[in-house]
Design a protein around this motif. Structure first.
Motif, PDB file in Angstrom:
ATOM      1  N   SER A 188      -5.180  -0.412   0.298  1.00  0.00           N
ATOM      2  CA  SER A 188      -5.304  -0.104  -1.115  1.00  0.00           C
ATOM      3  C   SER A 188      -5.833  -1.294  -1.877  1.00  0.00           C
ATOM      4  N   SER A 189      -6.722  -1.046  -2.843  1.00  0.00           N
ATOM      5  CA  SER A 189      -7.243  -2.133  -3.650  1.00  0.00           C
ATOM      6  C   SER A 189      -6.689  -2.083  -5.059  1.00  0.00           C
ATOM      7  N   SER A 190      -5.774  -1.155  -5.342  1.00  0.00           N
ATOM      8  CA  SER A 190      -5.292  -1.041  -6.705  1.00  0.00           C
ATOM      9  C   SER A 190      -3.786  -1.135  -6.849  1.00  0.00           C
ATOM     10  N   ALA A 191      -3.031  -0.865  -5.798  1.00  0.00           N
ATOM     11  CA  ALA A 191      -1.579  -0.848  -5.924  1.00  0.00           C
ATOM     12  C   ALA A 191      -1.024  -2.247  -6.062  1.00  0.00           C
ATOM     13  N   LEU A 192      -0.073  -2.454  -6.970  1.00  0.00           N
ATOM     14  CA  LEU A 192       0.562  -3.745  -7.133  1.00  0.00           C
ATOM     15  C   LEU A 192       1.655  -3.899  -6.109  1.00  0.00           C
ATOM     16  N   SER A 193       1.824  -5.138  -5.612  1.00  0.00           N
ATOM     17  CA  SER A 193       2.751  -5.386  -4.516  1.00  0.00           C
ATOM     18  C   SER A 193       4.201  -5.385  -4.949  1.00  0.00           C
ATOM     19  N   SER A 194       4.482  -5.470  -6.232  1.00  0.00           N
ATOM     20  CA  SER A 194       5.865  -5.626  -6.652  1.00  0.00           C
ATOM     21  C   SER A 194       6.667  -4.346  -6.551  1.00  0.00           C
ATOM     22  N   ALA A 195       6.035  -3.216  -6.363  1.00  0.00           N
ATOM     23  CA  ALA A 195       6.754  -1.943  -6.314  1.00  0.00           C
ATOM     24  C   ALA A 195       6.881  -1.455  -4.892  1.00  0.00           C
ATOM     25  N   ALA A 196       8.131  -1.256  -4.457  1.00  0.00           N
ATOM     26  CA  ALA A 196       8.352  -0.827  -3.077  1.00  0.00           C
ATOM     27  C   ALA A 196       7.806   0.557  -2.824  1.00  0.00           C
ATOM     28  N   SER A 197       7.667   1.356  -3.880  1.00  0.00           N
ATOM     29  CA  SER A 197       7.243   2.737  -3.692  1.00  0.00           C
ATOM     30  C   SER A 197       5.788   2.967  -4.075  1.00  0.00           C
ATOM     31  N   SER A 198       4.986   1.895  -4.186  1.00  0.00           N
ATOM     32  CA  SER A 198       3.587   2.054  -4.540  1.00  0.00           C
ATOM     33  C   SER A 198       2.872   2.929  -3.519  1.00  0.00           C
ATOM     34  N   SER A 220      16.076   0.132  -4.903  1.00  0.00           N
ATOM     35  CA  SER A 220      15.034  -0.870  -5.132  1.00  0.00           C
ATOM     36  C   SER A 220      15.562  -2.088  -5.887  1.00  0.00           C
ATOM     37  N   ALA A 221      16.877  -2.353  -5.769  1.00  0.00           N
ATOM     38  CA  ALA A 221      17.474  -3.452  -6.524  1.00  0.00           C
ATOM     39  C   ALA A 221      16.905  -4.804  -6.111  1.00  0.00           C
ATOM     40  N   LEU A 222      16.514  -4.951  -4.858  1.00  0.00           N
ATOM     41  CA  LEU A 222      15.983  -6.225  -4.386  1.00  0.00           C
ATOM     42  C   LEU A 222      14.493  -6.288  -4.671  1.00  0.00           C
ATOM     43  N   ASN A 223      14.069  -7.308  -5.393  1.00  0.00           N
ATOM     44  CA  ASN A 223      12.648  -7.454  -5.703  1.00  0.00           C
ATOM     45  C   ASN A 223      11.930  -8.218  -4.597  1.00  0.00           C
ATOM     46  N   GLY A 224      10.628  -8.419  -4.776  1.00  0.00           N
ATOM     47  CA  GLY A 224       9.834  -9.069  -3.740  1.00  0.00           C
ATOM     48  C   GLY A 224      10.314 -10.463  -3.404  1.00  0.00           C
ATOM     49  N   GLY A 240       0.523  -6.686  -1.672  1.00  0.00           N
ATOM     50  CA  GLY A 240       1.702  -7.039  -0.902  1.00  0.00           C
ATOM     51  C   GLY A 240       2.374  -5.835  -0.286  1.00  0.00           C
ATOM     52  N   ALA A 241       3.567  -6.083   0.280  1.00  0.00           N
ATOM     53  CA  ALA A 241       4.280  -5.079   1.067  1.00  0.00           C
ATOM     54  C   ALA A 241       4.650  -3.861   0.234  1.00  0.00           C
ATOM     55  N   GLN A 242       4.541  -2.694   0.861  1.00  0.00           N
ATOM     56  CA  GLN A 242       4.798  -1.416   0.207  1.00  0.00           C
ATOM     57  C   GLN A 242       5.486  -0.465   1.183  1.00  0.00           C
ATOM     58  N   ALA A 243       6.177   0.506   0.626  1.00  0.00           N
ATOM     59  CA  ALA A 243       6.738   1.584   1.445  1.00  0.00           C
ATOM     60  C   ALA A 243       6.859   2.818   0.584  1.00  0.00           C
ATOM     61  N   GLN A 244       6.815   3.975   1.229  1.00  0.00           N
ATOM     62  CA  GLN A 244       7.028   5.214   0.490  1.00  0.00           C
ATOM     63  C   GLN A 244       7.630   6.260   1.418  1.00  0.00           C
ATOM     64  N   ALA A 245       8.274   7.243   0.782  1.00  0.00           N
ATOM     65  CA  ALA A 245       8.842   8.339   1.561  1.00  0.00           C
ATOM     66  C   ALA A 245       7.729   9.053   2.315  1.00  0.00           C
TER      67      ALA A 245
END
Length: 422
Positions: free
Chosen positions: A11-21, A175-179, A404-409
């Motif tokens: 991805s070239s647009s998703a920000l890394s700070s969101a685990a669910s990006s 998602s309480a733990l941030n990057g 940065g790192a991402q995850a989603q359902a």
């Protein structure tokens, strides 16, 4: 001929700070492979798909564990993890890149080491950091694969750790733990379980990378600032094919020498020292030179950040060349093959970029920030002028700075359950 490996889609647009990006669409082949293997192994689709990038460090080597400054970029090379919860506390892990090697252990804050270590210890140690934070520890099924080269200084281990942490976070639905907090947990796994006394640069770059940007990191405060890479440039990473292993190398020795110098100077860390202070103490020559590298490297990182912001590739190239010389002569972490690679790339870059060794040292890669029109010339120079000690050509990766790192359902739209205590 020079071997060039194409980057995976990312991805070239998703920000890394969101685990669910949102993850890339369509998925790259590696991601499809872990989903397929998980489904075949467990008879059901995974509930989570996670990815975490490797990183390349533009400048700032061994300054991180000295509370200093670094300037890495997350790259579009990733570890992918398909994951799902279990009804017990076991972890079942399959590593496709390790010839389908497996591991099975019980989730614990103090798991046993696997005889021989390797990827299994990284999985065990990383997940162990989460156990004290879990209200009720949940076992996991994991299938892992990626295209971050191992032993190349591009942080394959940090990529694995952040992917695991993001996957576990998504499975618990918390998602309480941030990057930054996840990066600390990944660093703790390296320090406390794997046995490598690394700093936090690799993990934080993987956690919080930004597309098109390097990341200036203050390794004391963990403050980060994205620094835009000049338009029309590319990250060329040339692997010497000399593999390195930080735990078995002199990495920990270098850290001890830096700590010895800091004590002699009466400062908390070498980040607080100056060359004038260093000149006023009596140190063993090796310890003196280790400290000199760290002090001057911190200055170079800040100056390189200014050069990037100004689009001053001439200044940036000079700083990268000075950094390599300092790593070679003062910190003594380069090897002849890597020195040769750096010299070839510096000649090509001229005043249109720079090159230096990147990573912990004792093998691995060189990084060149080049104008894109110089890439064919660089490939030709490497083909003509470089062979590894075994007679192999350089392995070249043309990369972009990615998220940065991402995850989603997974499948998209399904829900996860469970909690991690804040």
């Amino acid at each position: 001929m020079v071997t060039s490996a194409s980057p995976s889609a990312s991805s070239s647009s998703a920000l890394s700070s969101a685990a669910s990006s949102a993850l890339p669409s369509p998925l790259p082949p590696t991601a499809e492979a872990v989903v397929r293997a998980y489904t075949e192994r467990h008879g059901t689709a995974p509930t989570v798909l996670a990815r975490a990038p490797g990183r390349v460090n533009l400048i700032g080597e061994h300054t991180d564990y000295n509370d200093g400054f670094v300037l890495p970029a997350a790259i579009d090379r990733d570890t992918w993890i398909a994951a799902g919860p279990r009804t017990d506390r076991d972890v079942d892990a399959l590593a496709l890149d390790e010839s389908g090697a497996e591991d099975r252990f019980t989730l614990s804050a103090t798991p046993p080491h696997f005889e021989g270590g390797g990827w299994r210890d990284h999985v065990r140690g990383t997940l162990a950091q989460l156990v004290p934070l879990m209200a009720q520890p949940v076992g996991l099924n994991l299938v892992i694969a990626g295209d971050v080269p191992m032993g190349a200084g591009l942080s394959s281990s940090a990529s694995l750790a952040l992917g695991l942490l993001r996957a576990a976070q998504q499975i618990t639905g918390d998602s309480a733990l941030n990057g930054k907090q996840l990066a600390r947990l990944a660093q703790q796994a390296e320090n406390r379980f794997v046995g490598c006394q690394c700093g936090i640069m690799d993990q934080l770059a993987s956690a919080e990378g930004r597309p098109g940007h390097a990341l200036l990191i203050d390794c004391r405060s963990l403050d980060t600032r994205p620094v835009s890479l000049p338009a029309g440039t590319t990250l060329l990473i040339a692997h010497s094919r000399v593999k390195r292993g930080l735990v078995d190398s002199a990495y920990n020795e270098r850290r001890a020498q830096c700590e010895q110098a800091a004590r002699a100077l009466g400062v908390p860390a070498l980040r607080d020292a100056t060359l004038e202070m260093l000149a006023g103490v009596q140190l063993e020559d090796k310890v003196f030179r280790r400290a000199r590298h760290i002090i001057t490297e911190n200055t170079r990182v800040l100056e390189a950040t200014e050069a990037l912001q100004a689009g001053d590739l001439v200044r940036l190239g000079a700083l990268m060349k000075q950094s390599h010389a300092s790593m070679r002569d003062d910190f003594e972490i380069t090897v002849p093959a890597v020195d040769q690679l750096a010299a070839l790339l510096q000649d090509v870059a001229g005043d249109q970029g720079g090159a230096r060794m990147t990573g912990g040292g004792f093998g691995g890669c060189c990084i060149a920030l080049l104008k894109k029109e110089l890439v064919p010339q660089a490939l030709e120079a490497l083909e003509r002028g470089y062979r590894s000690p075994e007679g192999l050509p350089a392995l070249v990766y043309l990369c972009e700075a990615g998220p940065g790192a991402q995850a989603q359902a997974w499948p998209v739209g399904t829900a996860a359950a469970g909690t991690i205590a804040a």
